[in-house]
Each structure stands twice: as structure tokens, then as C-alpha cells.
Scaffold this active site. Structure first.
Site: not given
Ligand code: KET
Length: 444
Positions: A173, A254, A290
């Protein structure tokens, strides 16, 4: 004293007004003795225009495009079949409960956030029966979504951990290297993705982590790797765990997509739980952006799993010193929504159903896009579209092909060829397939 000083300033201003006989209040301000002459350049004149963010800038460009057929597959944000952002029913329900509860107020919450939220977040990622939680070896602090949790964790490590190098996957990311570098850590990469197989470069991963200096921090995507959609198998995770532990590396997970990879919250948390089960230490950054659709509410948590309860409580005391000068304390609303849902058995159940629906819709988009390319006879092996996991497909399209698709088809995506499957719908799949087909066959 202060009042007299203010009076003096007003008197000075009035004299200037008389002297210059300016009528426009705008000009009066610029003519005050403390402000600089309007003809002198700005003190920020030396600034170059910064480029837009590689991910969020895609949305900026999308918003400027007047085309009715435009499609935003840039940012990882879920859309319905109608292409609209989704607020989960269970979130609406929780918000109603919160609004109708007149005992609630808007006082500051503690530096570490809401106690209920923190406990429930740790339980969500580590498991209801986690011995680490039962032994009070976990400290959890509420942070500003996944990014804020990573940032607080990185800052804490930079201040208090002896090894200042963090290894991130190649690729990862786009914000990861920035978050860690800004905290003062030295960022290195380890091999992860093999473009030739469009799968995991497991050998490269083992070699790179195997030659990392002892104690180095290793950032791991808990599930649904961004941007590649390629995750290690459980057996590979076990080998990674053994290597990390044997070298005394420090895992930092993460977890931005728990529930989005498989549709199951527990299954997606397995890699983290595997590491916690061995009694070793680790950090975990969680995001509810999300999986609960709380993007703009900025809700997340940082958990640090320690060897003992005593260490955990000292770690927490130091986390407070990181957070207080950064943003003082976190916001109350989003975390209250999460806590309301996680502590109520029936709301929790409803959440798991809605989450599964989102995950399944994404999986069906994979199949539909794959079928659409097959039926067009688009050259190439597109099976990675159905093999990859989570919100994204790492298509293998290059930046020129992406630019072509944006220009000719008004399809917006990151220049590395990543598309957010969550932004697709049955209606838009044919348009995307046409664009990919054209990009590939016209030799762009
Ligand atoms: N980690 C990963 C791996 C990740 O993909 C994101 C967001 C985050 C953390 C942070 O999310 P937060 O909203 O702070 O909880 N990724 C998407 C959005 C973004 O770039 O901000 C994306 O990749 O599109």
C-alpha cells in the site's frame, strides 16, 4: 492590559485609515503595520505544487470528469450494485440507538479511547478465547482508522524499540513507506510478489526476511494483501512465523480487510492469531473503514501484544505520551458505533451477514470480469482475477494501458494497474472488459 493593547491597535489602524483614506476593509487589514506590503511575495512562495496522492488523487481526477460513463476503480471503497456508497443497516441501527440515548454526551474520551471499543477490538482480531487477552498482556488504543493506528505504532517503535528498520512488502500500500519514514524508521522492502506467476514469491520472501538484521520490524498484511490480492497459504504463514520468531524479528500486522478476504472474520484473523498463539510479541493495526464501511468516521485500533501484563501496562502509559501531543484523544462517534455492534450478539450477527454479502459481491465481480474477458477473447491469462483475494485485482496492466483506459473509456484506477473490485457492478463489468480488451489488443 489586553484590552488596552487592543485599543491601541484599533487607534493605529484608524490613523492608517485616515492617512491612506482606504475604504475597503480588505485593504485596511493589509495596510496594518504588522502585515506585510501586498506587493511583497508570499512567505510560502518557494513552495512547489505537490503531486496528488497516487490513490486518493484518482478520485480527485474522477470527480473532475463530466463523462456519464466514468467509473472510479481507484480507491478501495465498497459500492453497491447501483454504484453507490453503502452504509450498513446495522450501522444505521447502532447510530439510531446512540442518537436516542439521552444519557450520552460529547465529553472528551480518554487519550486511549473508549475502553469497551478497545476490549472488543482486541477480541475481534485475537479471538474470543485468546490467552493473551485473558492474561492482560494486550494493550489496545483507539486510533484514527488503520492509518492512524499504523502511525501511532510507528512513532512508538521509533521512540522505544531498539531496531529502527522496518521491512515492508514489495509492492505494498503506497502509504506504508511514508507512514514509517515519517516516524523516523528506516524503510526496507522484502520480496513478495512475482509478476511472472502473478503469485507469491515465497522463496524471495524467505531469503529477504532471513537476511534481515535481528530484531527488525516486519510489516505483514493480515489478509487480502494490497495491492496484489495475493496471500500466503496457512502452511506458508506457519513457515513465515517460524522464521520471524527464530530471527527475533518483530511482526507488525496491518489488518485493514478483516472479513473482506474470505467473508469470515475469524478465518481472516488466522495469521495474526497464529503469531499470538506462540506467546511472542507483535503489533496489530486494525481498521473498521472497509469491514464496517466506516471510512470517513476514522475508526481503528492499535494493539500491542506483550510478554507480560506489567509490560503491557507500561507500554500503554507510553502510548499515551505518543498520542496526547499528536491529536490529544480520538473521536467518540465511530468508536461508539463499533462498540454498540460488537457488544450486542444480534447486531454482531447481522454485521457478519452484511459483511459476507459485501465479500461475496466482490467475489462475484471477479467471476464476471473474468468471464467477460474470456468471452471477448482478450489475449492473456486472466485467471489471477479469480485467484486473487480481497478488494483488489492487480491486473498486470501497465501505466500506459491505464492512462489509455482513463482517456478513452473514463475508467479511473491507480497507475500500477490495481483495480478496486468493490467499485464494480454487473452493469459496469462490460465497460471495463471492453476497455481492458482495447488496451491489450491495440498494443498500447
Ligand atoms: N492499510 C492498508 C493495507 C490499506 O489498504 C489501507 C487503505 C489502510 C491501511 C488505511 O485505511 P484507513 O482508511 O486509514 O483505515 N487503503 C485504501 C484507501 C487509502 O489509500 O487510503 C486503498 O488502498 O485504496
Amino acid at each position: 492590559m489586553e484590552a488596552r493593547a487592543a485599543d491601541r491597535r484599533i487607534a493605529t489602524l484608524a490613523r492608517h485609515l485616515e492617512a491612506s483614506s482606504l475604504k475597503d476593509s480588505h485593504e485596511i487589514v493589509s495596510a496594518s503595520p504588522t502585515s506585510s506590503n501586498s506587493s511583497s511575495p508570499s512567505v510560502f512562495n518557494h513552495l512547489a505544487r505537490a503531486p496528488e496522492d497516487p490513490i486518493l488523487g484518482v478520485t480527485v481526477a474522477f470527480n473532475k470528469d463530466p463523462s456519464p460513463s466514468k467509473l472510479n476503480l481507484g480507491v478501495g471503497a465498497y459500492r453497491t450494485e447501483e454504484g453507490k456508497p453503502l452504509v450498513l443497516n446495522v450501522v444505521r441501527q447502532a447510530e439510531k440507538l446512540l442518537v436516542n440515548d439521552s444519557s450520552r454526551n460529547k465529553e472528551y474520551i480518554p487519550i486511549v479511547g473508549l475502553a469497551d471499543f478497545n476490549k472488543l477490538s482486541a477480541k475481534l482480531i485475537l479471538g474470543a478465547n485468546s490467552p493473551a487477552i485473558q492474561e492482560n498482556r494486550v494493550t489496545t488504543v483507539q486510533c484514527l482508522s488503520g492509518t492512524g493506528s499504523l502511525r501511532v505504532g510507528a512513532e512508538f517503535l521509533a521512540r522505544h524499540y531498539h531496531q529502527r528498520t522496518v521491512y515492508i512488502t514489495q509492492p505494498t500500500w503506497g502509504n506504508h513507506p511514508k507512514v514509517f519514514a515519517l516516524a523516523g524508521l528506516s524503510v526496507k522492502t522484502y520480496r513478495y510478489y512475482d509478476p511472472a506467476t502473478r503469485g507469491l514469491n515465497f522463496q524471495g520472501l524467505l531469503e529477504d526476511l532471513g537476511s534481515a538484521p535481528s530484531g527488525a520490524i516486519v510489516l505483514l498484511h493480515a489478509c487480502a494483501h494490497n495491492p496484489t490480492g495475493v496471500d500466503p497459504t496457512p502452511a506458508q504463514w506457519e513457515q513465515i512465523r517460524q522464521l520471524i520468531r527464530s530471527k527475533g524479528l518483530l511482526p507488525f500486522f496491518d489488518s485493514a480487510y478483516q472479513g473482506f478476504a474470505s467473508g469470515s472474520l475469524d478465518r481472516d484473523a488466522e495469521p495474526v492469531r497464529m503469531f499470538v498463539a506462540d506467546g511472542g510479541e507483535c503489533l496489530v493495526a486494525q481498521s473498521y473503514a472497509k469491514n464496517m464501511g466506516l471510512y470517513g468516521e476514522r475508526v481503528g485500533a492499535l494493539s500491542i501484544v506483550c510478554k507480560t501484563a506489567d509490560v503491557a501496562s507500561r507500554v500503554e502509559s507510553q502510548l499515551k505520551l505518543v498520542i496526547r501531543p499528536m491529536y490529544s484523544s480520538p473521536p467518540i462517534h465511530g468508536a461508539s458505533i463499533v462498540a454498540t455492534i460488537l457488544k450486542d450478539r444480534s447486531m454482531y450477527h447481522q454485521w457478519t451477514i452484511e459483511l459476507k454479502e459485501m465479500a461475496e459481491r466482490i467475489i462475484s465481480m471477479r467471476q464476471q470480469l473474468f468471464n467477460a474477458l474470456k468471452s471477448r477473447g482478450t489475449p492473456g491469462d486472466w485467471s489471477h482475477i479469480i485467484k486473487q483475494i480481497g478488494m483488489f485485482t492487480f491486473t498486470g496492466l501497465n501505466s500506459k494501458q491505464v492512462a489509455f483506459m482513463t482517456k478513452e473509456f473514463h475508467i479511473y484506477m491507480t497507475s500500477d494497474g490495481r483495480i478496486s473490485m468493490a467499485g464494480l457492478s454487473s452493469r459496469t463489468v462490460p465497460h471495463l472488459a471492453d476497455a481492458i480488451h482495447a488496451a491489450v489488443t491495440r498494443g498500447v
